[in-house]
Scaffold this active site. Structure first.
Site: not given
Ligand code: ADP
Length: 448
Positions: A158, A201, A208, A291
């Site tokens: 990420k 992981k 969510h 926000r």
């Molecule tokens: P962004 O800021 O780009 O929205 P997030 O960290 O909030 O990123 O993650 C967005 C979405 O990505 C989450 O709602 C979930 O669907 C997926 N996601 C994020 N982290 C994980 C993870 N560790 N494992 C599986 N899915 C993930």
């Protein structure tokens, strides 16, 4: 209290903020690009200022123009809504330097939570459960390999500066790691101008679940329960509900208390959302949004609290107008994001709306700036409205949603309304039995 609030946004959220200001007796200033001169919130505002051409970078993201609009109108506060400058710490700092109140948290808190690694470390320190991961930026493929072996495959790579689901790549096994790592970095560089990434992981079938919070920076901090936003397409939320069908009252109370404690410890001021993935009874912090969020109305529906009103009050220096014990849940609420998009291909569908007839009746709320004869400009995101339905139980809520969708007429363009009608026929949706991958699997099944 403020005399005049400038609304640095457009679309449904600009109208939503305008309504809150009017109810507080505060003057309103709309700012708009040349493409939005006909927008409903511009018509309803006390004053309006054109801040530039259609491109967001030259209008809604143009800090200089927005400052000038504050100067011309004499606004003493700015509400940024969501998107655009809502999580831009520099914007918050610049306003403060000009003695204009930013309706949101401090620049310092925005900066802290905008850096996903710092945010995770902070969450950990505040006693929130986090997803196992690198804990820090991962600078080389070799390091990525080591961390991945340690936390176990599959892993997710990420972007530290990430947002909107971009710059995220999964590596199922060691074989795919190098490519996923390099692609994630390249995408992050292109999207955010910052290619730092970290590893987490990858959870297989989480939900969510996010918790709405409010703080006043004066010792007050509460949670307003959760929203389940597991129905997503390309990491973008589509349908949200409160409360989550997955939690029992004990789990709800336990995570809520931990989150409210964290908000108080942080001295956080304003509205925020702490987002978690939830799998097998465990919560894993992923990020905090500093926000108001698109899906805030489902929380308003079940608590009866006007979150934008509270944001404005707190920003003006007031303490929270309620304690944790004042917050009571009534019934169930669901939001559908109505996008101007083809319901199967998701190709954007800007153009002129005619006819337009929103649904009504008990428990129905439509947050939208569109009207019959309105032309959706092609320059911005495709969200044109939100349908929020509230009822005594989840079952009643689903029935009411079905009824509301059948009344909703938006002519002249494609919308995602038929998608929601189809989803209501799915037993998993009726049963609340879905995770973050459910919708993508549904599309695969449908297109097979
Ligand atoms: P962004 O800021 O780009 O929205 P997030 O960290 O909030 O990123 O993650 C967005 C979405 O990505 C989450 O709602 C979930 O669907 C997926 N996601 C994020 N982290 C994980 C993870 N560790 N494992 C599986 N899915 C993930």
């Amino acid at each position: 209290m403020f005399d005049k609030v400038l609304i640095a946004n457009r679309g449904e959220i600009a109208l939503r903020i305008l309504r809150a200001c009017k109810e507080l007796g505060i003057g309103t200033v709309a700012v708009h690009s040349t493409a939005d001169a006909d927008a409903m919130h511009v018509r309803l505002a006390d004053e309006s200022v054109c801040i530039g051409p259609p491109e967001a970078s030259k209008s809604y993201l143009n800090i200089g123009s927005i400052l000038s609009a504050c100067e011309i109108s004499g606004a003493d506060a700015v509400h940024p809504g969501y998107g655009f400058l809502a999580e831009n710490a520099r914007f918050a700092d610049i306003l403060q330097a000009h003695n204009i109140r930013f309706i949101g948290p401090s620049g310092e808190h925005i900066r802290l939570m905008g850096d996903k690694i710092a945010a995770k470390q902070t969450a950990d320190r505040l006693g929130l459960p986090v997803v196992p991961g690198s804990g820090d930026g991962v600078e080389t493929v070799e390091d990525a390999r080591r961390v991945a072996a340690d936390i176990g495959y599959p892993v997710l790579i990420k972007a530290t500066a990430g947002g909107g689901g971009r710059g995220m790549k999964v590596a199922q096994s060691a074989d795919g790691l190098e490519e996923a790592y390099r692609t994630a970095r390249a995408e992050a560089r292109a999207a955010f101008g910052n290619d730092q990434v970290y590893l987490e992981k990858f959870l297989g079938k989480p939900r969510h679940i996010e918790i709405q919070v409010m703080g006043d920076g004066q010792g007050g901090g509460v949670h307003l329960f959760e929203r389940d936003c597991s129905l997503q397409r390309r990491h973008q939320k589509v349908f949200e509900e409160a409360l989550s069908p997955a939690l029992n009252p004990q789990q709800r109370e336990a995570i809520g208390e931990r989150v409210a404690h964290a908000v108080r410890e942080l001295g956080y001021s304003g509205a925020g959302t702490i987002e978690f993935l939830y799998e097998d009874g465990e919560f894993y912090f992923i990020e905090m949004n500093t926000r108001i969020q698109v899906e805030h109305p489902v929380t308003e529906a079940i608590t009866g609290i006007d979150l934008i009103n509270e944001q404005i009050r707190v920003a003006s220096g007031a303490r929270l107008s309620f304690d944790q014990s004042d917050i009571e849940i009534t019934g169930h609420a669901i939001e559908c994001r109505i996008n101007a998009e083809h319901p199967e291909t998701f190709i954007p569908s800007p153009g002129r709306i005619d006819p337009y007839h929103p649904p009504g009746g008990l428990g129905i709320r439509v947050d939208s700036g569109v009207y019959a004869g309105y032309s959706i400009p092609p320059y911005y995101d495709s969200l044109i409205g939100k349908l929020i339905v509230h009822a005594r139980t989840r079952t009643e809520c689903l029935m009411r949603l079905r009824r509301a969708l059948s009344e909703y007429v938006i002519g002249g363009i494609n919308t995602t309304i038929p998608l929601f009608q189809a989803l209501l026929d799915e037993p998993d949706i009726a049963n609340g039995n879905y995770d973050i991958h459910w919708l993508e699997h549904y599309f695969e099944r449908r297109n097979a």
